[in-house]
Design a protein around this motif. Sequence first.
Motif, PDB file in Angstrom:
ATOM      1  N   TYR A 110       8.782  -8.512  10.639  1.00 50.79           N
ATOM      2  CA  TYR A 110       9.027  -8.246  12.063  1.00 50.79           C
ATOM      3  C   TYR A 110       7.762  -8.506  12.888  1.00 50.79           C
ATOM      4  N   GLY A 111       6.628  -8.030  12.403  1.00 46.46           N
ATOM      5  CA  GLY A 111       5.376  -8.238  13.127  1.00 46.46           C
ATOM      6  C   GLY A 111       5.013  -9.702  13.258  1.00 46.46           C
ATOM      7  N   VAL A 112       5.192 -10.457  12.196  1.00 43.60           N
ATOM      8  CA  VAL A 112       4.906 -11.890  12.248  1.00 43.60           C
ATOM      9  C   VAL A 112       5.884 -12.595  13.184  1.00 43.60           C
ATOM     10  N   THR A 113       7.150 -12.223  13.125  1.00 49.21           N
ATOM     11  CA  THR A 113       8.150 -12.842  13.990  1.00 49.21           C
ATOM     12  C   THR A 113       7.860 -12.582  15.461  1.00 49.21           C
ATOM     13  N   VAL A 114       7.550 -11.352  15.796  1.00 54.23           N
ATOM     14  CA  VAL A 114       7.237 -11.016  17.188  1.00 54.23           C
ATOM     15  C   VAL A 114       5.971 -11.750  17.645  1.00 54.23           C
ATOM     16  N   GLY A 115       4.969 -11.816  16.781  1.00 48.43           N
ATOM     17  CA  GLY A 115       3.743 -12.520  17.137  1.00 48.43           C
ATOM     18  C   GLY A 115       3.962 -14.002  17.367  1.00 48.43           C
ATOM     19  N   VAL A 116       4.747 -14.640  16.502  1.00 46.29           N
ATOM     20  CA  VAL A 116       5.018 -16.075  16.657  1.00 46.29           C
ATOM     21  C   VAL A 116       5.870 -16.339  17.894  1.00 46.29           C
ATOM     22  N   LEU A 117       6.884 -15.509  18.125  1.00 47.90           N
ATOM     23  CA  LEU A 117       7.702 -15.694  19.330  1.00 47.90           C
ATOM     24  C   LEU A 117       6.884 -15.487  20.603  1.00 47.90           C
ATOM     25  N   ALA A 118       5.996 -14.512  20.603  1.00 46.66           N
ATOM     26  CA  ALA A 118       5.131 -14.300  21.770  1.00 46.66           C
ATOM     27  C   ALA A 118       4.203 -15.494  21.975  1.00 46.66           C
ATOM     28  N   PHE A 119       3.675 -16.029  20.882  1.00 50.17           N
ATOM     29  CA  PHE A 119       2.804 -17.207  20.953  1.00 50.17           C
ATOM     30  C   PHE A 119       3.549 -18.385  21.579  1.00 50.17           C
ATOM     31  N   LEU A 169       5.052 -21.879  26.276  1.00 56.29           N
ATOM     32  CA  LEU A 169       6.122 -22.432  27.091  1.00 56.29           C
ATOM     33  C   LEU A 169       5.926 -22.102  28.566  1.00 56.29           C
ATOM     34  N   TYR A 170       5.634 -20.840  28.861  1.00 51.33           N
ATOM     35  CA  TYR A 170       5.495 -20.456  30.261  1.00 51.33           C
ATOM     36  C   TYR A 170       4.156 -20.869  30.862  1.00 51.33           C
ATOM     37  N   LEU A 171       3.139 -21.095  30.048  1.00 52.28           N
ATOM     38  CA  LEU A 171       1.919 -21.710  30.573  1.00 52.28           C
ATOM     39  C   LEU A 171       2.200 -23.147  31.010  1.00 52.28           C
ATOM     40  N   ALA A 172       2.981 -23.866  30.203  1.00 54.73           N
ATOM     41  CA  ALA A 172       3.373 -25.221  30.594  1.00 54.73           C
ATOM     42  C   ALA A 172       4.241 -25.193  31.854  1.00 54.73           C
ATOM     43  N   LEU A 173       5.116 -24.208  31.955  1.00 53.33           N
ATOM     44  CA  LEU A 173       5.947 -24.082  33.156  1.00 53.33           C
ATOM     45  C   LEU A 173       5.088 -23.757  34.381  1.00 53.33           C
ATOM     46  N   ASP A 174       4.047 -22.952  34.209  1.00 50.46           N
ATOM     47  CA  ASP A 174       3.138 -22.660  35.324  1.00 50.46           C
ATOM     48  C   ASP A 174       2.450 -23.923  35.826  1.00 50.46           C
ATOM     49  N   VAL A 175       2.113 -24.810  34.915  1.00 48.28           N
ATOM     50  CA  VAL A 175       1.482 -26.075  35.314  1.00 48.28           C
ATOM     51  C   VAL A 175       2.490 -26.945  36.057  1.00 48.28           C
ATOM     52  N   TYR A 176       3.703 -26.984  35.569  1.00 46.29           N
ATOM     53  CA  TYR A 176       4.739 -27.860  36.129  1.00 46.29           C
ATOM     54  C   TYR A 176       5.428 -27.264  37.360  1.00 46.29           C
TER      55      TYR A 176
END
Length: 118
Positions: free
Chosen positions: A70-79, A84-91
């Motif tokens: 669970y911890g690894v899954t949450v960490g990877v999804l957050a990453f 994704l949203y950093l790229a959206l902020d640029v675009y």
Amino acid sequence: MEGGAYGAGKAGGAFDPYTLVRQPHTILRVVSWVFSIVVFGSIVNEGYLNSPSDSKEFCIYNHNPNACGYGVTVGVLAFLTCLLYLALDVYFPQISSVKDRKKAVLSDIGVSAWETCS
């Protein structure tokens, strides 16, 4: 900044990295990205141990492999969502449609709420 739809100026302006880096939500996304690396990196590196009497690995969190998973899954999804949203902020300033900007903002809110609840 000129008035515009959903917190950005009018579409079609030049990309300004200095303005992007100074925005609070961009700074928080970068900090969240670093924390997500810390979460899944620390669990992957030190979350599993070998028992001296058994050759099988076990999770240090109550010997429950689901806790480490669970911890690894949450960490990877957050990453991934931070990237994704950093790229959206640029675009985002280049999006000209108000409907598309609304979808982008609502998806950001929805994903943030979902991550907060999980």
